[in-house]
Design an enzyme around this catalytic site. Structure first.
Site, PDB file in Angstrom:
ATOM      1  N   ASN A 100       0.832  -1.279   0.126  1.00 16.88           N
ATOM      2  CA  ASN A 100       0.029   0.028  -0.043  1.00 16.88           C
ATOM      3  C   ASN A 100       0.711   1.257  -0.114  1.00 16.88           C
ATOM      4  O   ASN A 100       1.879   1.374   0.449  1.00 16.88           O
ATOM      5  CB  ASN A 100      -0.953   0.040   1.238  1.00 16.88           C
ATOM      6  CG  ASN A 100      -1.707  -1.179   1.106  1.00 16.88           C
ATOM      7  OD1 ASN A 100      -2.025  -2.002   0.188  1.00 16.88           O
ATOM      8  ND2 ASN A 100      -2.512  -1.658   2.344  1.00 16.88           N
ATOM      9  N   HIS A 117       5.647  -0.619  -2.813  1.00 16.16           N
ATOM     10  CA  HIS A 117       4.986   0.140  -4.005  1.00 16.16           C
ATOM     11  C   HIS A 117       5.173   1.763  -3.821  1.00 16.16           C
ATOM     12  O   HIS A 117       4.538   2.458  -4.694  1.00 16.16           O
ATOM     13  CB  HIS A 117       3.846  -0.289  -4.302  1.00 16.16           C
ATOM     14  CG  HIS A 117       3.571  -1.670  -4.935  1.00 16.16           C
ATOM     15  ND1 HIS A 117       2.405  -2.387  -4.942  1.00 16.16           N
ATOM     16  CD2 HIS A 117       4.703  -2.107  -5.584  1.00 16.16           C
ATOM     17  CE1 HIS A 117       2.826  -3.417  -5.271  1.00 16.16           C
ATOM     18  NE2 HIS A 117       4.066  -3.701  -5.952  1.00 16.16           N
ATOM     19  N   CYS A 128      15.993  15.614 -12.099  1.00 17.59           N
ATOM     20  CA  CYS A 128      17.029  15.477 -11.097  1.00 17.59           C
ATOM     21  C   CYS A 128      16.896  14.771  -9.852  1.00 17.59           C
ATOM     22  O   CYS A 128      17.792  14.400  -8.962  1.00 17.59           O
ATOM     23  CB  CYS A 128      17.301  17.163 -10.682  1.00 17.59           C
ATOM     24  SG  CYS A 128      15.979  17.617  -9.463  1.00 17.59           S
ATOM     25  N   CYS A 148      14.501  22.599 -11.618  1.00 16.60           N
ATOM     26  CA  CYS A 148      15.385  22.395 -12.676  1.00 16.60           C
ATOM     27  C   CYS A 148      14.453  22.220 -14.091  1.00 16.60           C
ATOM     28  O   CYS A 148      15.498  21.916 -14.926  1.00 16.60           O
ATOM     29  CB  CYS A 148      16.027  20.983 -12.391  1.00 16.60           C
ATOM     30  SG  CYS A 148      15.056  19.541 -12.637  1.00 16.60           S
TER      31      CYS A 148
HETATM   32  P1  OAD Z   1      -6.157  -6.283  -4.503  1.00 15.32           P
HETATM   33  O1  OAD Z   1      -7.477  -4.993  -4.852  1.00 15.32           O
HETATM   34  O2  OAD Z   1      -5.764  -6.926  -5.662  1.00 15.32           O
HETATM   35  O3  OAD Z   1      -6.744  -6.974  -3.460  1.00 15.32           O
HETATM   36  C1  OAD Z   1      -7.486  -6.643  -2.114  1.00 15.32           C
HETATM   37  C2  OAD Z   1      -7.740  -7.818  -1.386  1.00 15.32           C
HETATM   38  O4  OAD Z   1      -8.296  -7.308  -0.113  1.00 15.32           O
HETATM   39  C3  OAD Z   1      -8.863  -8.806  -1.831  1.00 15.32           C
HETATM   40  O5  OAD Z   1      -8.185 -10.320  -1.743  1.00 15.32           O
HETATM   41  C4  OAD Z   1      -9.842  -8.653  -1.025  1.00 15.32           C
HETATM   42  O6  OAD Z   1     -10.579  -9.938  -1.073  1.00 15.32           O
HETATM   43  C5  OAD Z   1      -9.180  -8.302   0.306  1.00 15.32           C
HETATM   44  N1  OAD Z   1     -10.113  -7.773   1.234  1.00 15.32           N
HETATM   45  C6  OAD Z   1     -11.109  -6.696   0.951  1.00 15.32           C
HETATM   46  N2  OAD Z   1     -11.405  -6.094   2.032  1.00 15.32           N
HETATM   47  C7  OAD Z   1     -11.075  -6.729   2.960  1.00 15.32           C
HETATM   48  C8  OAD Z   1     -10.954  -6.754   4.593  1.00 15.32           C
HETATM   49  N3  OAD Z   1     -11.692  -5.622   5.131  1.00 15.32           N
HETATM   50  N4  OAD Z   1     -10.115  -7.345   5.315  1.00 15.32           N
HETATM   51  C9  OAD Z   1      -9.398  -8.238   4.683  1.00 15.32           C
HETATM   52  N5  OAD Z   1      -9.274  -8.463   3.521  1.00 15.32           N
HETATM   53  C10 OAD Z   1      -9.909  -7.724   2.466  1.00 15.32           C
HETATM   54  O7  OAD Z   1      -5.147  -5.197  -3.582  1.00 15.32           O
HETATM   55  P2  OAD Z   1      -3.621  -5.674  -3.818  1.00 15.32           P
HETATM   56  O8  OAD Z   1      -3.586  -6.955  -3.505  1.00 15.32           O
HETATM   57  O9  OAD Z   1      -3.123  -4.990  -2.626  1.00 15.32           O
HETATM   58  O10 OAD Z   1       0.018  -2.014  -7.373  1.00 15.32           O
HETATM   59  O11 OAD Z   1      -3.087  -5.259  -5.053  1.00 15.32           O
HETATM   60  C11 OAD Z   1      -1.760  -5.465  -5.352  1.00 15.32           C
HETATM   61  C12 OAD Z   1      -1.125  -4.289  -6.114  1.00 15.32           C
HETATM   62  O12 OAD Z   1      -2.048  -4.257  -7.386  1.00 15.32           O
HETATM   63  C13 OAD Z   1      -1.254  -2.595  -5.524  1.00 15.32           C
HETATM   64  O13 OAD Z   1      -0.287  -2.656  -4.668  1.00 15.32           O
HETATM   65  C14 OAD Z   1      -1.253  -1.947  -6.685  1.00 15.32           C
HETATM   66  C15 OAD Z   1      -2.387  -2.720  -7.657  1.00 15.32           C
HETATM   67  O14 OAD Z   1      -1.982  -2.613  -8.998  1.00 15.32           O
HETATM   68  C16 OAD Z   1       0.491  -0.934  -7.684  1.00 15.32           C
HETATM   69  O15 OAD Z   1      -0.022   0.157  -7.743  1.00 15.32           O
HETATM   70  C17 OAD Z   1       2.144  -1.056  -8.250  1.00 15.32           C
END
Ligand code: OAD
Length: 246
Positions: A100, A117, A128, A148
Site C-alpha cells: 500500500n 510500491h 534531477c 530544474c
Molecule cells: P487487490 O485489490 O488486488 O486485493 C485486495 C484484497 O483485499 C482482496 O483479496 C480482497 O478480498 C481483500 N479484502 C477486501 N476487504 C478486506 C478486509 N476488510 N479485510 C481483509 N481483506 C480484505 O489489492 P492488492 O493485493 O493490494 O500495485 O493489489 C496489489 C497491487 O495491485 C497494488 O499494490 C497496486 C495494484 O495494481 C501498484 O500500484 C504497483
C-alpha cells in the site's frame, strides 16, 4: 472466532513475525481496493494512469488523479487492523511489508515498515530526482515543475517499473527470517511482491492468511481466516494473550 490451540502455540513460540499487507487492510479505513467489483481497476484503466508513458503523455491528468487519491488517503485514518499490528510489537519482532502507498501503517505507529510500491504522500522530480516529502495538496491544478524544469511525479511504483531496491531487499530478508508470515488483505497477484510469501514458506515460516475470501495463495497457507482484517486481528491478539504458555 475460534483459533486452534496448535496454531496459537506455534504463534506464541514465534520471535519474528512479518505482516505482508495489501489494499484490503485499508478497506475498512474507506480506501478502495484495486480489484473486485468496487475496485479502482474496475473503474479506471491502469495503462492510462499508472505508468510512466501515460504520465509523459498527459501529466496533468495523471497528477490530478493522484491528487484525488491523496485526498481520500489524507482524510482516512488507520483502522483496528493497522493498530493491532502495532500492538503485536509488544510480543514479537514485527516487520510490516506493505504494497500500500497510503502511509497508514506508519501513521498507526508501526516501527519497521517496508513500502514496496512507494508512498503516495511523497513526490520526486523525474529529471534531477530531488525528493519532495510534502504533499502538493496546496498547489494549483496541474502537475508541479521542479526548479530544474523537470516534472514532479508521485513517488509510487507504476506498472513496468522496478520496486525500490532497498525496500524489496529489506522485505526479502525479513521474509526469509520470519517464523510466522501473515498475508493480509491482498489478492497476491502482483509480482515481485507476491514472491515474498513463497520465500517465507520455503525458509520454514508458517503462512497465515487473513482475507474476506479465498485467494490465489490460500492453498499454500497453513491457516486461512476469512473475515475482515479489522475483526480477525484484534480477536487473534486477544486469543494470543489469553492462551496459556506451552
Ligand atoms: P487487490 O485489490 O488486488 O486485493 C485486495 C484484497 O483485499 C482482496 O483479496 C480482497 O478480498 C481483500 N479484502 C477486501 N476487504 C478486506 C478486509 N476488510 N479485510 C481483509 N481483506 C480484505 O489489492 P492488492 O493485493 O493490494 O500495485 O493489489 C496489489 C497491487 O495491485 C497494488 O499494490 C497496486 C495494484 O495494481 C501498484 O500500484 C504497483
Amino acid at each position: 472466532m475460534n483459533f486452534e490451540s496448535g496454531f496459537l502455540s506455534r504463534l506464541k513460540r514465534a520471535k519474528k513475525v512479518v505482516f505482508f499487507t495489501g489494499a484490503g487492510i485499508s478497506a475498512e479505513s474507506g480506501i478502495p481496493t484495486f480489484r473486485g467489483k468496487e475496485g479502482i481497476w474496475n473503474k479506471f484503466k491502469p495503462e492510462e494512469l499508472a505508468n510512466f508513458d501515460a504520465f509523459i503523455k498527459n501529466p496533468d491528468m495523471v497528477w490530478e488523479w493522484y491528487q484525488y487519491r491523496r485526498k481520500i488517503v489524507g482524510s482516512a485514518n488507520p483502522n483496528k487492523a493497522h493498530e493491532t499490528i502495532v500492538e503485536f510489537e509488544k510480543y514479537f519482532e514485527v516487520t510490516v511489508v506493505t504494497q500500500n502507498v497510503d502511509n497508514l501503517h506508519r501513521r498507526a505507529g508501526s516501527s519497521h515498515v517496508y513500502e514496496l510500491h512507494g508512498n503516495i504522500e511523497k513526490n520526486y522530480c523525474v529529471k534531477c530526482r530531488t525528493h519532495f516529502d510534502i504533499p502538493f495538496s496546496e498547489e494549483p491544478k496541474g502537475v508541479p515543475v521542479c526548479d530544474c524544469g523537470g516534472l514532479i511525479r508521485p513517488d509510487v511504483v507504476w506498472f513496468g517499473e522496478l520496486l525500490p531496491h532497498d525496500q524489496y531487499q529489506g522485505a526479502e530478508e525479513a521474509s526469509e527470517d520470519s517464523d510466522v508470515f501473515f498475508i493480509i488483505g491482498t489478492s497476491a497477484l502482483v509480482y515481485p511482491a507476491a514472491y515474498l510469501p513463497e520465500i517465507a514458506r520455503r525458509a520454514g515460516a508458517m503462512l497465515v492468511e487473513v482475507n474476506i475470501e479465498a485467494t490465489e495463495i490460500s492453498d499454500r497457507c497453513d491457516y486461512s481466516f476469512y473475515d475482515k482484517a479489522g475483526t480477525v486481528l484484534p480477536e487473534l491478539l486477544k486469543a494470543l494473550t489469553s492462551h496459556p504458555q506451552n
